[in-house]
Design an enzyme around this catalytic site. Structure first.
Site, PDB file in Angstrom:
ATOM      1  CG  HIS A 127       8.508  -9.593 -33.310  1.00 47.38           C
ATOM      2  ND1 HIS A 127       9.395  -9.266 -32.308  1.00 47.38           N
ATOM      3  CD2 HIS A 127       8.777  -8.772 -34.356  1.00 47.38           C
ATOM      4  CE1 HIS A 127      10.183  -8.286 -32.733  1.00 47.38           C
ATOM      5  NE2 HIS A 127       9.836  -7.964 -33.979  1.00 47.38           N
ATOM      6  CG  ASP A 132      -7.910  -9.909   3.218  1.00 45.41           C
ATOM      7  OD1 ASP A 132      -7.481 -10.641   2.309  1.00 45.41           O
ATOM      8  OD2 ASP A 132      -7.823  -8.662   3.187  1.00 45.41           O
ATOM      9  CB  VAL A 154       2.114  -0.452   9.660  1.00 46.33           C
ATOM     10  CG1 VAL A 154       2.934   0.815   9.620  1.00 46.33           C
ATOM     11  CG2 VAL A 154       0.852  -0.249  10.500  1.00 46.33           C
ATOM     12  CB  ILE A 158      -0.958  -0.008   1.214  1.00 47.76           C
ATOM     13  CG1 ILE A 158      -1.984  -1.132   1.040  1.00 47.76           C
ATOM     14  CG2 ILE A 158      -1.653   1.351   1.384  1.00 47.76           C
ATOM     15  CD1 ILE A 158      -2.985  -1.284   2.166  1.00 47.76           C
TER      16      ILE A 158
HETATM   17  P1  FAD Z   1     -13.043  -7.749   2.420  1.00 48.09           P
HETATM   18  O1  FAD Z   1     -12.892  -7.288   1.026  1.00 48.09           O
HETATM   19  O2  FAD Z   1     -12.397  -6.979   3.511  1.00 48.09           O
HETATM   20  O3  FAD Z   1     -14.611  -7.854   2.682  1.00 48.09           O
HETATM   21  C1  FAD Z   1     -15.129  -8.237   3.904  1.00 48.09           C
HETATM   22  C2  FAD Z   1     -16.536  -7.711   3.974  1.00 48.09           C
HETATM   23  O4  FAD Z   1     -17.177  -8.278   5.111  1.00 48.09           O
HETATM   24  C3  FAD Z   1     -16.596  -6.195   4.165  1.00 48.09           C
HETATM   25  O5  FAD Z   1     -17.461  -5.640   3.199  1.00 48.09           O
HETATM   26  C4  FAD Z   1     -17.162  -6.022   5.570  1.00 48.09           C
HETATM   27  O6  FAD Z   1     -18.004  -4.878   5.700  1.00 48.09           O
HETATM   28  C5  FAD Z   1     -17.978  -7.289   5.713  1.00 48.09           C
HETATM   29  N1  FAD Z   1     -18.205  -7.716   7.099  1.00 48.09           N
HETATM   30  C6  FAD Z   1     -17.279  -7.892   8.077  1.00 48.09           C
HETATM   31  N2  FAD Z   1     -17.863  -8.335   9.218  1.00 48.09           N
HETATM   32  C7  FAD Z   1     -19.184  -8.425   8.934  1.00 48.09           C
HETATM   33  C8  FAD Z   1     -20.292  -8.833   9.685  1.00 48.09           C
HETATM   34  N3  FAD Z   1     -20.173  -9.243  10.952  1.00 48.09           N
HETATM   35  N4  FAD Z   1     -21.520  -8.775   9.108  1.00 48.09           N
HETATM   36  C9  FAD Z   1     -21.666  -8.359   7.808  1.00 48.09           C
HETATM   37  N5  FAD Z   1     -20.648  -7.991   7.048  1.00 48.09           N
HETATM   38  C10 FAD Z   1     -19.414  -8.029   7.589  1.00 48.09           C
HETATM   39  N6  FAD Z   1      -5.660  -7.199  -3.264  1.00 48.09           N
HETATM   40  C11 FAD Z   1      -5.366  -7.637  -4.507  1.00 48.09           C
HETATM   41  O7  FAD Z   1      -5.423  -8.843  -4.757  1.00 48.09           O
HETATM   42  N7  FAD Z   1      -4.998  -6.754  -5.479  1.00 48.09           N
HETATM   43  C12 FAD Z   1      -4.915  -5.434  -5.267  1.00 48.09           C
HETATM   44  O8  FAD Z   1      -4.583  -4.667  -6.167  1.00 48.09           O
HETATM   45  C13 FAD Z   1      -5.219  -4.943  -3.972  1.00 48.09           C
HETATM   46  N8  FAD Z   1      -5.152  -3.630  -3.702  1.00 48.09           N
HETATM   47  C14 FAD Z   1      -5.493  -3.189  -2.447  1.00 48.09           C
HETATM   48  C15 FAD Z   1      -5.403  -1.822  -2.194  1.00 48.09           C
HETATM   49  C16 FAD Z   1      -5.729  -1.335  -0.948  1.00 48.09           C
HETATM   50  C17 FAD Z   1      -5.635   0.146  -0.682  1.00 48.09           C
HETATM   51  C18 FAD Z   1      -6.172  -2.227   0.066  1.00 48.09           C
HETATM   52  C19 FAD Z   1      -6.583  -1.709   1.412  1.00 48.09           C
HETATM   53  C20 FAD Z   1      -6.259  -3.585  -0.181  1.00 48.09           C
HETATM   54  C21 FAD Z   1      -5.902  -4.081  -1.443  1.00 48.09           C
HETATM   55  N9  FAD Z   1      -5.941  -5.435  -1.735  1.00 48.09           N
HETATM   56  C22 FAD Z   1      -5.603  -5.883  -2.979  1.00 48.09           C
HETATM   57  C23 FAD Z   1      -6.341  -6.430  -0.729  1.00 48.09           C
HETATM   58  C24 FAD Z   1      -7.818  -6.842  -0.980  1.00 48.09           C
HETATM   59  O9  FAD Z   1      -8.628  -5.692  -0.899  1.00 48.09           O
HETATM   60  C25 FAD Z   1      -8.244  -7.864   0.054  1.00 48.09           C
HETATM   61  O10 FAD Z   1      -7.353  -8.968   0.018  1.00 48.09           O
HETATM   62  C26 FAD Z   1      -9.644  -8.364  -0.255  1.00 48.09           C
HETATM   63  O11 FAD Z   1     -10.575  -7.312  -0.260  1.00 48.09           O
HETATM   64  C27 FAD Z   1     -10.071  -9.406   0.789  1.00 48.09           C
HETATM   65  O12 FAD Z   1     -11.327  -9.877   0.466  1.00 48.09           O
HETATM   66  P2  FAD Z   1     -12.308 -10.454   1.584  1.00 48.09           P
HETATM   67  O13 FAD Z   1     -13.568 -10.770   0.878  1.00 48.09           O
HETATM   68  O14 FAD Z   1     -11.643 -11.506   2.350  1.00 48.09           O
HETATM   69  O15 FAD Z   1     -12.534  -9.260   2.608  1.00 48.09           O
HETATM   70  P1  NAD Z   2       2.457  -4.712   4.092  1.00 50.23           P
HETATM   71  O1  NAD Z   2       2.585  -5.821   5.048  1.00 50.23           O
HETATM   72  O2  NAD Z   2       2.596  -4.975   2.635  1.00 50.23           O
HETATM   73  O3  NAD Z   2       3.517  -3.562   4.432  1.00 50.23           O
HETATM   74  C1  NAD Z   2       3.597  -2.965   5.680  1.00 50.23           C
HETATM   75  C2  NAD Z   2       5.008  -2.429   5.873  1.00 50.23           C
HETATM   76  O4  NAD Z   2       5.022  -1.592   7.011  1.00 50.23           O
HETATM   77  C3  NAD Z   2       6.028  -3.534   6.112  1.00 50.23           C
HETATM   78  O5  NAD Z   2       7.103  -3.375   5.219  1.00 50.23           O
HETATM   79  C4  NAD Z   2       6.438  -3.316   7.568  1.00 50.23           C
HETATM   80  O6  NAD Z   2       7.780  -3.668   7.813  1.00 50.23           O
HETATM   81  C5  NAD Z   2       6.228  -1.811   7.726  1.00 50.23           C
HETATM   82  N1  NAD Z   2       6.036  -1.373   9.121  1.00 50.23           N
HETATM   83  C6  NAD Z   2       5.291  -1.973  10.078  1.00 50.23           C
HETATM   84  N2  NAD Z   2       5.354  -1.247  11.228  1.00 50.23           N
HETATM   85  C7  NAD Z   2       6.140  -0.155  10.976  1.00 50.23           C
HETATM   86  C8  NAD Z   2       6.579   0.960  11.755  1.00 50.23           C
HETATM   87  N3  NAD Z   2       6.199   1.104  13.017  1.00 50.23           N
HETATM   88  N4  NAD Z   2       7.372   1.889  11.181  1.00 50.23           N
HETATM   89  C9  NAD Z   2       7.756   1.758   9.871  1.00 50.23           C
HETATM   90  N5  NAD Z   2       7.373   0.698   9.093  1.00 50.23           N
HETATM   91  C10 NAD Z   2       6.572  -0.241   9.629  1.00 50.23           C
HETATM   92  O7  NAD Z   2       1.027  -4.056   4.415  1.00 50.23           O
HETATM   93  P2  NAD Z   2       0.206  -2.949   3.646  1.00 50.23           P
HETATM   94  O8  NAD Z   2       1.018  -2.276   2.626  1.00 50.23           O
HETATM   95  O9  NAD Z   2      -0.483  -2.164   4.706  1.00 50.23           O
HETATM   96  O10 NAD Z   2      -0.872  -3.840   2.901  1.00 50.23           O
HETATM   97  C11 NAD Z   2      -1.787  -4.677   3.645  1.00 50.23           C
HETATM   98  C12 NAD Z   2      -2.230  -5.845   2.831  1.00 50.23           C
HETATM   99  O11 NAD Z   2      -3.047  -5.442   1.752  1.00 50.23           O
HETATM  100  C13 NAD Z   2      -1.057  -6.607   2.284  1.00 50.23           C
HETATM  101  O12 NAD Z   2      -1.032  -7.875   2.881  1.00 50.23           O
HETATM  102  C14 NAD Z   2      -1.309  -6.738   0.834  1.00 50.23           C
HETATM  103  O13 NAD Z   2      -1.255  -8.072   0.417  1.00 50.23           O
HETATM  104  C15 NAD Z   2      -2.712  -6.194   0.599  1.00 50.23           C
HETATM  105  N6  NAD Z   2      -2.628  -5.303  -0.566  1.00 50.23           N
HETATM  106  C16 NAD Z   2      -2.357  -5.864  -1.770  1.00 50.23           C
HETATM  107  C17 NAD Z   2      -2.188  -5.065  -2.871  1.00 50.23           C
HETATM  108  C18 NAD Z   2      -1.871  -5.698  -4.181  1.00 50.23           C
HETATM  109  O14 NAD Z   2      -2.067  -6.892  -4.316  1.00 50.23           O
HETATM  110  N7  NAD Z   2      -1.386  -4.961  -5.164  1.00 50.23           N
HETATM  111  C19 NAD Z   2      -2.276  -3.689  -2.761  1.00 50.23           C
HETATM  112  C20 NAD Z   2      -2.515  -3.143  -1.507  1.00 50.23           C
HETATM  113  C21 NAD Z   2      -2.699  -3.981  -0.420  1.00 50.23           C
END
Ligand code: FAD
Ligand code: NAD
Length: 482
Positions: free
Chosen positions: A454, A322, A280, A192
């Site tokens: 290509h 997740d 983080v 992120i």
């Molecule tokens: P979530 O998408 O978190 O969905 C869980 C849902 O459950 C939520 O809508 C929540 O409101 C609902 N929920 C929770 N508890 C309850 C409850 N008790 N009752 C009803 N509803 C509930 N991953 C990628 O693969 N590619 C990317 O490019 C990527 N980019 C990202 C960028 C950012 C900024 C962030 C934050 C994450 C990114 N991720 C990416 C990670 C990805 O978003 C997550 O891995 C993915 O959304 C997980 O899917 P999930 O269905 O497990 O959970």
């Molecule tokens: P991350 O685990 O990728 O990175 C967090 C970083 O923060 C690590 O490098 C860690 O060492 C550092 N860190 C932790 N505590 C710290 C501190 N006190 N001071 C300085 N550095 C510190 O986590 P993220 O970037 O928050 O992303 C969360 C999750 O969302 C990831 O597991 C990722 O798989 C998912 N995500 C995926 C995508 C994608 O697939 N393109 C994009 C965004 C997020």
């Protein structure tokens, strides 16, 4: 609407909505509960990924990339566009429109597949019982033969930098800035931090990334991580490794800033930012989800404990995405959702956890699958490595986008592909052909014997596979074999 279901899914992120749709396709009467509310209090499906994750971040990455291209890269093609300006509110509004379109799409898919989308917060109160509380506090009880927990994850907070949603924000806040901060701090050089740091750096922010670890991107093959650091550092991302944040102070007054305290190898440091993104990591979200009496086990980090088939310790309850172990990636959750649905229908579906592709959507993109050179050497596996730099690719040069390389690793004895690591334009899409190849246990020779169009960037994958066996055509080979 009867309250009796074959399957009740809690959460409509990629893991939950895909599980619900596949269950319904297989003939199960299915409900999917979602608590997410928009700013105007409407229930919205799609979870983190669609609302505040994958999709909005990629919308901003694409917009900011176009801005950067117009500003810096058009001239070389002989195109002059005058002064390029950015309208941040318009960019954010476009991102919101993309999100709306996709979240409405999930609602449409639920209707088309006869999934009951139910608004409210679900709580598992028995092995076959879920209570849903809506936003007005009204409750209903659902009976379910099977429950699939897909409650996702939320950002981790750290005590030194409490989120105030204005100056200190998490990833969600970083998708909403209404102007480009002059000085942007990012804590965490993870996925992120690099993606959202890139968005705002491209638009003109001076970005400083503070990362506690000494090694950049420890989960990435070292050669690719080193190359990534070199390329990203040239993009106005000042990445300070070995910098642990210890405290922060918000300024007073109308125009807020934050002074961040951190320690590095030279001692205590401070830096002032107009905005600070805390990135983080994320933690599984199980708040108010499980009645203790049901006995669903969590691990010591709060993830719902599951086996390889995503079954919990309670036979009627599964968990995906997740909220369970493994990489927090949308596609991993989707495949788990499909697996659970299909296993409920007595199919033998499995997820291949060895072949989960990862991508960091910087420019160039960083993408990998399988094992790194270091992991394989540590395991004592004899390997052949083929590396092909994009600077030797006709298509990359034609596009003036030739940073990076493809690295393909094969078993030296069997030639089976064991890993592929790419930094380059369109790395995510280039990698996918190797994911498919590895799923079919392909060898580097199989890729080498395949004809590639290509000129195309994918020829770099072809050449890396040839190079692994010492006979790349368009570069010198490290070792030459017949
Ligand atoms: P979530 O998408 O978190 O969905 C869980 C849902 O459950 C939520 O809508 C929540 O409101 C609902 N929920 C929770 N508890 C309850 C409850 N008790 N009752 C009803 N509803 C509930 N991953 C990628 O693969 N590619 C990317 O490019 C990527 N980019 C990202 C960028 C950012 C900024 C962030 C934050 C994450 C990114 N991720 C990416 C990670 C990805 O978003 C997550 O891995 C993915 O959304 C997980 O899917 P999930 O269905 O497990 O959970
Ligand atoms: P991350 O685990 O990728 O990175 C967090 C970083 O923060 C690590 O490098 C860690 O060492 C550092 N860190 C932790 N505590 C710290 C501190 N006190 N001071 C300085 N550095 C510190 O986590 P993220 O970037 O928050 O992303 C969360 C999750 O969302 C990831 O597991 C990722 O798989 C998912 N995500 C995926 C995508 C994608 O697939 N393109 C994009 C965004 C997020």
């Amino acid at each position: 609407m009867s309250n009796e279901y074959d399957v009740v899914v809690i959460g409509s992120g990629p893991a939950g909505y895909v599980a619900a749709i596949r269950c319904a396709q297989l003939g199960f009467k299915t409900a999917c509960i979602e608590k997410w509310l928009t700013k105007d209090d409407k229930t919205v499906f799609g979870g983190t990924c669609l609302n505040v994750g994958c999709i909005p971040s990629k919308a901003l990455l694409d917009s900011s990339h176009k801005f950067m291209d117009a500003q810096n890269h058009f001239e070389v093609h002989g195109i002059s566009v005058g002064k390029v300006a950015i309208d941040v509110p318009a960019m954010i509004a476009r991102k919101d429109k993309v999100v709306d379109q996709l979240t409405s799409g999930i609602k449409g898919l639920f209707t088309a597949n006869k999934v009951d989308g139910i608004a409210g917060t679900g709580k598992v109160t028995g092995p076959n019982k879920v209570v849903v509380t809506d936003k007005d506090g009204k409750q209903q009880e659902l009976a379910a033969k099977h429950i699939i927990i897909a409650a996702g994850s939320v950002p981790i907070d750290i005590p030194p930098t409490p989120i105030d949603h204005e100056t200190i924000v998490d990833s969600t806040g970083a998708l909403e800035f209404q102007e480009v901060p002059k000085r942007l701090g990012v804590i965490g050089a993870g996925v992120i931090g690099l993606e959202l740091g890139s968005v705002w750096a491209r638009l003109g922010a001076k970005v400083t990334v503070l990362e506690a670890l000494d090694d950049f991107l420890p989960m990435v093959d070292r050669q690719i991580a080193k190359e990534s650091m070199k390329i990203l550092s040239k993009q106005d991302l000042d990445i300070k490794m070995g910098s642990r944040v210890t405290g922060s102070k918000l300024s007073k007054g109308a125009k807020k800033s934050v002074t961040v305290e951190y320690s590095d190898k030279d001692g205590e440091q401070t830096e002032v930012f107009d905005k600070l993104i805390v990135a983080v990591g994320r933690r599984p979200f199980t708040d108010s989800l499980l009645d203790e009496s049901v006995g669903v086990e969590l691990d010591d980090r709060g993830f719902v404990k599951v086996n390889d088939q995503c079954a919990t310790n309670i036979p009627s309850i599964y968990a995906v995405g997740d909220v369970v172990r493994g990489p927090m990636l949308a596609h991993k959750g989707m495949e788990e959702g499909v697996m659970v649905a299909e296993r409920l229908a007595d199919k033998k579906t499995q997820v291949n956890y060895d072949l989960v592709p990862s991508v960091i959507y910087t420019h160039p993109e960083i993408a990998w699958v399988g094992k790194s050179e270091e992991e394989l050497k540590a395991e004592g596996v004899e390997i052949n490595i083929g590396v092909f730099p994009f600077v030797a690719s006709g298509r990359a040069l034609a596009a003036n986008d030739a940073d990076g390389m493809v690295k393909l690793i094969a078993d030296a004895k069997t030639d089976r592909i064991l890993g592929c690591h790419i930094i380059g334009a369109s790395a995510a899409d280039l990698l996918q052909q190797i994911v498919i190849a590895m799923e079919f246990s392909a060898s580097a020779e199989d890729i080498g014997l395949t004809m590639f169009s290509h000129p195309a960037l994918s020829e770099a994958v072809h050449e890396a596979a040839l190079a692994a066996n010492g006979h790349a055509i368009h570069i010198g080979n490290r070792k030459r074999r017949k």
